[in-house]
Design an enzyme around this catalytic site. Sequence first.
Site, PDB file in Angstrom:
ATOM      1  N   PRO C 129       3.038  13.197   6.765  1.00  0.00           N
ATOM      2  CA  PRO C 129       3.943  13.833   5.802  1.00  0.00           C
ATOM      3  C   PRO C 129       4.488  15.163   6.332  1.00  0.00           C
ATOM      4  O   PRO C 129       5.446  15.691   5.809  1.00  0.00           O
ATOM      5  CB  PRO C 129       3.050  14.057   4.581  1.00  0.00           C
ATOM      6  CG  PRO C 129       1.671  14.157   5.127  1.00  0.00           C
ATOM      7  CD  PRO C 129       1.646  13.289   6.363  1.00  0.00           C
ATOM      8  N   HIS C 158      10.091  28.957  -1.605  1.00  0.00           N
ATOM      9  CA  HIS C 158      11.167  28.152  -1.014  1.00  0.00           C
ATOM     10  C   HIS C 158      12.533  28.641  -1.497  1.00  0.00           C
ATOM     11  O   HIS C 158      12.634  29.319  -2.508  1.00  0.00           O
ATOM     12  CB  HIS C 158      10.996  26.677  -1.384  1.00  0.00           C
ATOM     13  CG  HIS C 158       9.945  25.973  -0.587  1.00  0.00           C
ATOM     14  ND1 HIS C 158       8.609  26.000  -0.933  1.00  0.00           N
ATOM     15  CD2 HIS C 158      10.012  25.232   0.558  1.00  0.00           C
ATOM     16  CE1 HIS C 158       7.914  25.292  -0.044  1.00  0.00           C
ATOM     17  NE2 HIS C 158       8.739  24.824   0.867  1.00  0.00           N
ATOM     18  N   LYS C 162      15.501  23.857  -3.847  1.00  0.00           N
ATOM     19  CA  LYS C 162      14.359  22.956  -3.991  1.00  0.00           C
ATOM     20  C   LYS C 162      14.092  22.779  -5.482  1.00  0.00           C
ATOM     21  O   LYS C 162      13.817  23.751  -6.183  1.00  0.00           O
ATOM     22  CB  LYS C 162      13.134  23.548  -3.305  1.00  0.00           C
ATOM     23  CG  LYS C 162      11.950  22.606  -3.261  1.00  0.00           C
ATOM     24  CD  LYS C 162      10.812  23.191  -2.420  1.00  0.00           C
ATOM     25  CE  LYS C 162       9.668  22.192  -2.305  1.00  0.00           C
ATOM     26  NZ  LYS C 162      10.018  21.011  -1.521  1.00  0.00           N
ATOM     27  N   THR C 169       3.791  19.992   0.039  1.00  0.00           N
ATOM     28  CA  THR C 169       2.864  20.493   1.052  1.00  0.00           C
ATOM     29  C   THR C 169       1.802  21.405   0.437  1.00  0.00           C
ATOM     30  O   THR C 169       0.635  21.347   0.817  1.00  0.00           O
ATOM     31  CB  THR C 169       3.635  21.246   2.154  1.00  0.00           C
ATOM     32  OG1 THR C 169       4.716  20.424   2.598  1.00  0.00           O
ATOM     33  CG2 THR C 169       2.742  21.554   3.333  1.00  0.00           C
TER      34      THR C 169
END
Lengths: 269, 269, 269, 269
Positions: C129, C158, C162, C169
Amino acid sequence: MAIPVLVVGCAGKMGREVIKAVHAAPDMYVIGAVDRSHLDADAGEVAGIGPIDVPITDNLEVSCAMVAQERSPGVMVDFTHPRGLYDRVRTAIAYGVRPVIGTTGIAPEQLADLAEFADKASTGCVVAPNFAIGMILLQQACLRAAEYFDHLEIIELHHDEKADAPSGTALATAQLIASTGKAFNPAKVEETELIAGARGGLVPGNIRIHSLRLPGLLAHQEVIFGGTGQSFSLRHDTTDRSAYMPGVLLAIRKVLGLKSLVYGLEKIL
Amino acid sequence: MAIPVLVVGCAGKMGREVIKAVHAAPDMYVIGAVDRSHLDADAGEVAGIGPIDVPITDNLEVSCAMVAQERSPGVMVDFTHPRGLYDRVRTAIAYGVRPVIGTTGIAPEQLADLAEFADKASTGCVVAPNFAIGMILLQQACLRAAEYFDHLEIIELHHDEKADAPSGTALATAQLIASTGKAFNPAKVEETELIAGARGGLVPGNIRIHSLRLPGLLAHQEVIFGGTGQSFSLRHDTTDRSAYMPGVLLAIRKVLGLKSLVYGLEKIL
Amino acid sequence: MAIPVLVVGCAGKMGREVIKAVHAAPDMYVIGAVDRSHLDADAGEVAGIGPIDVPITDNLEVSCAMVAQERSPGVMVDFTHPRGLYDRVRTAIAYGVRPVIGTTGIAPEQLADLAEFADKASTGCVVAPNFAIGMILLQQACLRAAEYFDHLEIIELHHDEKADAPSGTALATAQLIASTGKAFNPAKVEETELIAGARGGLVPGNIRIHSLRLPGLLAHQEVIFGGTGQSFSLRHDTTDRSAYMPGVLLAIRKVLGLKSLVYGLEKIL
Amino acid sequence: MAIPVLVVGCAGKMGREVIKAVHAAPDMYVIGAVDRSHLDADAGEVAGIGPIDVPITDNLEVSCAMVAQERSPGVMVDFTHPRGLYDRVRTAIAYGVRPVIGTTGIAPEQLADLAEFADKASTGCVVAPNFAIGMILLQQACLRAAEYFDHLEIIELHHDEKADAPSGTALATAQLIASTGKAFNPAKVEETELIAGARGGLVPGNIRIHSLRLPGLLAHQEVIFGGTGQSFSLRHDTTDRSAYMPGVLLAIRKVLGLKSLVYGLEKIL
């Protein structure tokens, strides 16, 4: 009425950002684009935003004349080299076009000449070494903090393609703080530098700058003020060249109301 | 002439710091010390700096009367509880002693009463929720940055003995920024909070606060402003209660020149 | 001998990075490039590195057959969609081409199918991933720190495009730490969340994640461990998609020596 | 059965922390306390935790004999000076008491002597320059990261009463990383240090350390690894001397199972 903007160095990294930003702003438009490369190519294509119907030319004078024919007073943005800058500014002002200069490395005497020229012509001109508003805010907040804190150090971190250390901006921050005339960082103990350079580079004002260079980093500056029982840290991170565009657009809008040369974005914030 | 200072709550954690700081300052001295515990003990001994010849008493009125007999106008510093605060301030002012209040949790109406009382008496009074100068500088720099940045978030980190979240200071920072009336953090995409609370606590001004609680931490606040291609972060770390003392000493010096109640250390910086 | 690499999704953001990285690596070369768009265009041109003489095709089977004709065993890199992934992997393996899969959002049962298929064929396959080696190192160091620290919180920051919070993560980091079975963050005091969400999002393991979204940020994750008198913080910053390429190249080299499906870059570090 | 612990240097800053920590731990107890000052005072009183019925003595030999009479094997903890250390360890071991040594500044040849002595006596002994588990974890994670990253720099920040730069711990971190034999930080461009020291102090391994000294700081170390498009940072903050106690307690428990001298807390983690 929208402001016509002439972009000098339009094919350079910063020039392309300026083309994009001006084109996207609702109150201004790209009227001309000057560069020595990509002649006749469309400035928008070169900037990666598709055609904007502005062919790149290397004739500044013709471009300025074109700006002068628009109904609103125009602005020339120049992110290039100090060489020839005096002549470019002179040409622009002769046509009533206001210069916004982001070109770095201008010698002090040349800057004085430009100021005198703009003054005589009663024409606004903005020259700034840094158009990142966040960095200007950081510097101003440091100036204020320096009134209350006696101790500070500066860390600047950049990618490993930057050859010079410290960065010009970190040095400018230190010089600004030192300009208060205060003697910073009085020592509490006698220091011993077991390994030369560990304590960083010492600049006027008794301020230390620490420069890091690593791949994966972009452009970062941190100023840490320390006092009894507390510290106050200010950090600016530039993650993209677009960071400078809000400052450039601000200067384009403000330069029209000026009558002389103004140095530093902080003067028009 | 040195300023006589009366310390109320002198045996508390903050009171002991005030005793130490006032005693060490060249332009002021501890004239009296009030507390409900440690009666008759020497205030300096209780503060851990050895005897200063000031016995702790629980009689505020007698202490104020003593201050009034000094040749210079005096100051009362109070870091205790909101309960009884109005009466303590009234007593101090009646004797011409200027209050410097660091007590938190004062109800707005009580604050208004105190302001009215100080105003009528034409006597200076300083009330502040936070005496850490670095934090005030952070808040003021945030207010300025909020003019140019539309996006920000706040992180505050404290030791795990702090029960409330968010911290009062983080909330105060958010409220100050929100007081500009600007609508911050316009969304670019529709957000989905997959786990409730991940995006933090939302306060007026559309500002989000994130509170961390961990052993090993002390008291930290960080405000991050984000704009296209750049971010500007301001962080304050308190590592010791002594952090508040420069602000307290500043207030002691400034309150003598005031004629009414002033709320917030920023007003006298 | 150099490794022939087939890049599926070569015109996508990650695919273009893979083309660049594989082309630049001395021990491998781009043998084929598959995408549904930019058909017949040169994969190098699309990736912005100039022609590499590899036309883009939408025929995976023909591409795999071409890889099979090279003298060295080849690798297929796939950064696309979970849809059709099983068939693509099957096709690759049928031709002896080893898959390196960075496609996210694969359902657990599909992953199990892929593992079974690779196992039966005794063919190596890497599915991960996250290919940022720094993030894997952060997660492994967290796993180790979790043995000695009982308290931790996670902050992830972020850009504001997003939509989901927390990031996959950050969640994966928390789940990894929680997999130790330890009950983290025992409370010292009873907490009160004055504003809902201030304390972040609670995930299994009693771990809190705080998600910030701001323009100017890229992709950042910080894990802070706290213990008596100390804290230990680990932070990973991704400043560019090229961050994932060392991990991809590592997987390309390692997958040739495997006989079954391996999930997670940490398994081959 | 609980472990009897003898604390040498019990009236020093670290010694008092050890008294507190051992007394609070359920599986050990303070059996003796040695110091040259505060003779006959109660070690608990001196440590600020109230009487624990252990008078301070300056006779190590008598103290060791007393430990030897307990039913369980005992441990001597020594946070003092290198002078006399060899004799103290010899005395302890002669009585079957296992030494845990946090004293810093031990010469390499003295350390070798101690190791030989412990070895001959088949008695466990732990010597460590740093008992902060978080710092050991940081160093170990750095060692692992150094396998995958080629670039790193170290920043260490301390209060302004620390005279030496860089800190011993930062230097130890650099040496540990350099011990991999890798040539770190290959230059991409030719660097120019416009101000001497700006790029920090260069240590073996081609690693640069930057030392900051400011009031308000405590003890902090940050290691930043940089790679294409990413950075990985590890930071340790010591906010209180109690940070070292979990490491000391761990060493007390582990030393009983050893047969020789072990250097470095990482060996027993």
